[in-house]
Design a protein around this motif. Structure first.
Motif, PDB file in Angstrom:
ATOM      1  N   ILE A   1       0.806  -1.214   0.000  1.00 48.38           N
ATOM      2  CA  ILE A   1       0.000   0.000   0.000  1.00 48.38           C
ATOM      3  C   ILE A   1       0.841   1.266   0.000  1.00 48.38           C
ATOM      4  CG2 ILE A   1      -2.007  -1.117   1.033  1.00 48.38           C
ATOM      5  CD1 ILE A   1      -1.259   0.142   3.710  1.00 48.38           C
ATOM      6  N   THR A   2       2.155   1.141   0.272  1.00 42.55           N
ATOM      7  CA  THR A   2       3.031   2.309   0.269  1.00 42.55           C
ATOM      8  C   THR A   2       3.026   2.911  -1.130  1.00 42.55           C
ATOM      9  OG1 THR A   2       4.403   1.394   1.997  1.00 42.55           O
ATOM     10  CG2 THR A   2       5.396   3.104   0.662  1.00 42.55           C
ATOM     11  N   GLY A   3       2.877   4.191  -1.212  1.00 37.21           N
ATOM     12  CA  GLY A   3       2.833   4.876  -2.502  1.00 37.21           C
ATOM     13  C   GLY A   3       1.416   5.129  -2.958  1.00 37.21           C
ATOM     14  N   LYS A   4       0.468   4.385  -2.420  1.00 41.78           N
ATOM     15  CA  LYS A   4      -0.928   4.559  -2.795  1.00 41.78           C
ATOM     16  C   LYS A   4      -1.747   5.126  -1.643  1.00 41.78           C
ATOM     17  CE  LYS A   4      -0.536   0.516  -5.673  1.00 41.78           C
ATOM     18  NZ  LYS A   4      -0.264  -0.843  -5.381  1.00 41.78           N
ATOM     19  N   VAL A   5      -1.230   4.958  -0.434  1.00 38.74           N
ATOM     20  CA  VAL A   5      -1.962   5.336   0.770  1.00 38.74           C
ATOM     21  C   VAL A   5      -1.088   6.284   1.582  1.00 38.74           C
ATOM     22  CG1 VAL A   5      -2.989   4.417   2.892  1.00 38.74           C
ATOM     23  CG2 VAL A   5      -3.148   3.109   0.778  1.00 38.74           C
TER      24      VAL A   5
END
Length: 121
Positions: free
Chosen positions: A78-82
């Motif tokens: 989820i890093t980069g999207k959240v």
């Protein structure tokens, strides 16, 4: 680490709740072990995790991940999207610096430097 977490559920999981909560008190467990009661990590590991790893090994998986590795996998996916504060809440980190230190690098966000990483002068 925070003891209360916010869970993100799929629509299918949300549909389970009315049935699972039927006749339960607010203090009752919603998701129980097959025998009823709480899941215990040792029992889960022996009766669910190890058999799953063994089956995955027979199917060609060469790694033997720990249960805790799922947490890091989830965070890295989820890093980069959240936003980092949302990741912080999902993982239960008390401090945003913990989240930044562990998962900020892929975003170009860097936390504190440890004393080991200071350049020698």
């Amino acid at each position: 680490m925070k003891s209360r977490r916010t869970l993100v559920l799929t629509p299918e999981q949300v549909q389970m709740f009315p049935r699972r909560c039927l006749g339960k008190k607010p203090s009752d467990l919603i998701f129980t072990a097959p025998e009823g009661g709480a899941w215990h990590s040792g029992v889960f590991h022996a009766h669910r995790w190890k058999p799953a790893l063994n089956a995955a090994g027979l199917a060609g998986l060469t790694e033997r991940p720990r249960i805790h590795d799922l947490r890091h996998t989830h965070a890295s996916l989820i890093t980069g999207k959240v936003p980092l504060p949302v990741i912080q809440a999902r993982l239960g980190h008390e401090s945003i610096t913990t989240t930044v230190d562990r998962y900020g690098a892929p975003l170009g966000v860097f936390g504190r430097r440890s004393s080991c990483s200071r350049p020698q002068v």
